[in-house]
Design a protein around this motif. Structure first.
Motif, PDB file in Angstrom:
ATOM      1  N   GLU A   1      42.351  45.491  39.840  1.00  0.00           N
ATOM      2  CA  GLU A   1      41.357  45.046  40.814  1.00  0.00           C
ATOM      3  C   GLU A   1      41.617  43.644  41.363  1.00  0.00           C
ATOM      4  OE1 GLU A   1      39.152  47.122  41.914  1.00  0.00           O
ATOM      5  OE2 GLU A   1      39.746  48.713  40.499  1.00  0.00           O
ATOM      6  N   TYR A   2      42.319  42.803  40.601  1.00  0.00           N
ATOM      7  CA  TYR A   2      42.583  41.432  41.041  1.00  0.00           C
ATOM      8  C   TYR A   2      44.061  41.088  40.860  1.00  0.00           C
ATOM      9  CZ  TYR A   2      37.487  40.953  40.872  1.00  0.00           C
ATOM     10  OH  TYR A   2      36.135  41.114  41.066  1.00  0.00           O
ATOM     11  N   PRO A   3      44.947  41.884  41.457  1.00  0.00           N
ATOM     12  CA  PRO A   3      46.389  41.649  41.246  1.00  0.00           C
ATOM     13  C   PRO A   3      46.845  40.280  41.731  1.00  0.00           C
ATOM     14  CG  PRO A   3      46.008  43.175  43.067  1.00  0.00           C
ATOM     15  CD  PRO A   3      44.699  43.012  42.370  1.00  0.00           C
ATOM     16  N   GLU A   4      46.178  39.745  42.782  1.00  0.00           N
ATOM     17  CA  GLU A   4      46.585  38.448  43.311  1.00  0.00           C
ATOM     18  C   GLU A   4      46.328  37.334  42.298  1.00  0.00           C
ATOM     19  OE1 GLU A   4      42.251  38.843  44.096  1.00  0.00           O
ATOM     20  OE2 GLU A   4      44.005  40.154  44.158  1.00  0.00           O
ATOM     21  N   ILE A   5      45.377  37.536  41.404  1.00  0.00           N
ATOM     22  CA  ILE A   5      45.117  36.568  40.335  1.00  0.00           C
ATOM     23  C   ILE A   5      45.958  36.895  39.108  1.00  0.00           C
ATOM     24  CG2 ILE A   5      43.379  35.689  38.725  1.00  0.00           C
ATOM     25  CD1 ILE A   5      41.287  36.074  40.875  1.00  0.00           C
ATOM     26  N   TYR A   6      45.984  38.180  38.749  1.00  0.00           N
ATOM     27  CA  TYR A   6      46.674  38.617  37.523  1.00  0.00           C
ATOM     28  C   TYR A   6      48.157  38.218  37.539  1.00  0.00           C
ATOM     29  CZ  TYR A   6      48.463  41.753  33.890  1.00  0.00           C
ATOM     30  OH  TYR A   6      49.085  42.264  32.776  1.00  0.00           O
TER      31      TYR A   6
ATOM     32  N   ALA B   1      37.536  31.338  34.632  1.00  0.00           N
ATOM     33  CA  ALA B   1      38.514  30.522  33.913  1.00  0.00           C
ATOM     34  C   ALA B   1      39.870  30.563  34.595  1.00  0.00           C
ATOM     35  CB  ALA B   1      38.627  31.014  32.465  1.00  0.00           C
ATOM     36  N   LEU B   2      40.277  31.735  35.080  1.00  0.00           N
ATOM     37  CA  LEU B   2      41.577  31.861  35.726  1.00  0.00           C
ATOM     38  C   LEU B   2      41.598  31.140  37.069  1.00  0.00           C
ATOM     39  CD1 LEU B   2      42.455  35.579  34.921  1.00  0.00           C
ATOM     40  CD2 LEU B   2      43.417  33.534  33.880  1.00  0.00           C
ATOM     41  N   LYS B   3      40.496  31.250  37.820  1.00  0.00           N
ATOM     42  CA  LYS B   3      40.451  30.562  39.112  1.00  0.00           C
ATOM     43  C   LYS B   3      40.495  29.043  38.937  1.00  0.00           C
ATOM     44  CE  LYS B   3      38.035  34.307  41.511  1.00  0.00           C
ATOM     45  NZ  LYS B   3      36.741  34.763  42.102  1.00  0.00           N
ATOM     46  N   GLN B   4      39.855  28.557  37.874  1.00  0.00           N
ATOM     47  CA  GLN B   4      39.869  27.119  37.587  1.00  0.00           C
ATOM     48  C   GLN B   4      41.254  26.642  37.163  1.00  0.00           C
ATOM     49  OE1 GLN B   4      36.781  26.713  34.649  1.00  0.00           O
ATOM     50  NE2 GLN B   4      35.154  26.470  36.188  1.00  0.00           N
ATOM     51  N   ALA B   5      42.032  27.573  36.580  1.00  0.00           N
ATOM     52  CA  ALA B   5      43.362  27.211  36.093  1.00  0.00           C
ATOM     53  C   ALA B   5      44.429  27.247  37.171  1.00  0.00           C
ATOM     54  CB  ALA B   5      43.764  28.161  34.953  1.00  0.00           C
ATOM     55  N   GLN B   6      44.076  27.757  38.350  1.00  0.00           N
ATOM     56  CA  GLN B   6      45.054  27.862  39.420  1.00  0.00           C
ATOM     57  C   GLN B   6      45.480  26.480  39.932  1.00  0.00           C
ATOM     58  OE1 GLN B   6      44.065  30.677  42.560  1.00  0.00           O
ATOM     59  NE2 GLN B   6      42.848  31.886  41.167  1.00  0.00           N
TER      60      GLN B   6
END
Length: 248
Positions: free
Chosen positions: A205-210, A243-248
């Motif tokens: 569902e979120y490959p651009e983040i994964y 958490a992942l968006k903050q780590a970008q």
């Protein structure tokens, strides 16, 4: 939930001898994503029958490298020795069923995906014996409503009996809503299933983040959040995404 499924620790030989009196054919469900590579071992030690992919006639029919398979075994198949001796817990499991083979496949095809609390559809790793046994323990005879064909199971040296119906309607995936209490029970013993499901959900569902992160790093982050969070799965996913968006 009905009475618990009878459980016993039996050697493979004991289980085979006891259940053989039912005159039900013997089958193996094999994982293609286990490090044990049971399909390769089946062809090395037996290979007399052709395993059938359990995603056939589904939208995932071309997932040949990952789909589980079912194969009928002779009572004295040399492959059974490998099954008994392997140290891996996620290779698959043995079972007996009185159902027609095509009917068995149809029922398993109806379990490609299941619905978890919150409404998300996830792939059902029923072939993974490491935690499949938890479903049998929790559901008892009610398991016949989820997986109707099999009356006898041998999962990592544990024997299970389910009093099945003579006939059962085939359902189209996804239809089974996994009880929250079952998920909670599994998480008390092993958090890996929900970690895997969350990783798979993120990938789908979120490959651009994964795919922006190292795979080991993202798995460790998900595991840490799951370990420290007793919320519902959708709440955990939301926290992981933040958490992942903050780590970008």
């Amino acid at each position: 939930m009905s009475g618990r499924t009878p459980v016993a620790a039996l050697s493979q030989k004991q289980w085979l001898d006891i259940t053989a009196s039912s005159n039900m054919p013997l089958y193996a469900i094999l994982s293609k994503v286990s490090d044990a590579n049971p399909l390769r071992e089946y062809y090395i030690h037996d290979g007399n029958d052709t395993p059938v992919g359990l995603y056939r006639a589904t939208p995932y029919a071309d997932w040949t490298e990952t789909m589980p398979v079912i194969v009928r075994l002779d009572e004295h198949s040399p492959f059974l020795k490998w099954v008994e001796e392997t140290e891996h817990k996620d290779w698959g499991w043995l079972a007996r069923s009185p159902y027609n083979f095509e009917k068995i496949v149809d029922h398993l095809r109806g379990l490609v995906k299941v619905i978890v609390p919150g409404g998300q559809e996830v792939f059902f790793r029923y072939w993974d014996g490491k935690w499949f046994a938890e479903h049998l323990r929790y559901m008892g005879d009610d398991w016949r409503e989820v997986m109707p064909p099999f009356a006898f199971y041998w999962v990592n040296s544990e024997s299970f009996i389910v009093h099945i119906h003579a006939q059962s309607e085939v359902k189209k995936s996804p239809w089974w809503h996994v009880p929250q209490a079952l998920i909670d029970t599994m998480l008390e013993k092993d958090q890996q299933p929900i970690v895997h499901n969350i990783l798979q959900f993120l990938k789908d569902e979120y490959p651009e983040i994964y795919f922006r992160f190292d795979q080991e790093m993202i798995a460790a982050k998900v595991h840490r959040i799951v370990k420290n969070n007793n919320s519902r799965k959708e709440d955990i996913i939301e926290e992981v995404l933040i958490a992942l968006k903050q780590a970008q």
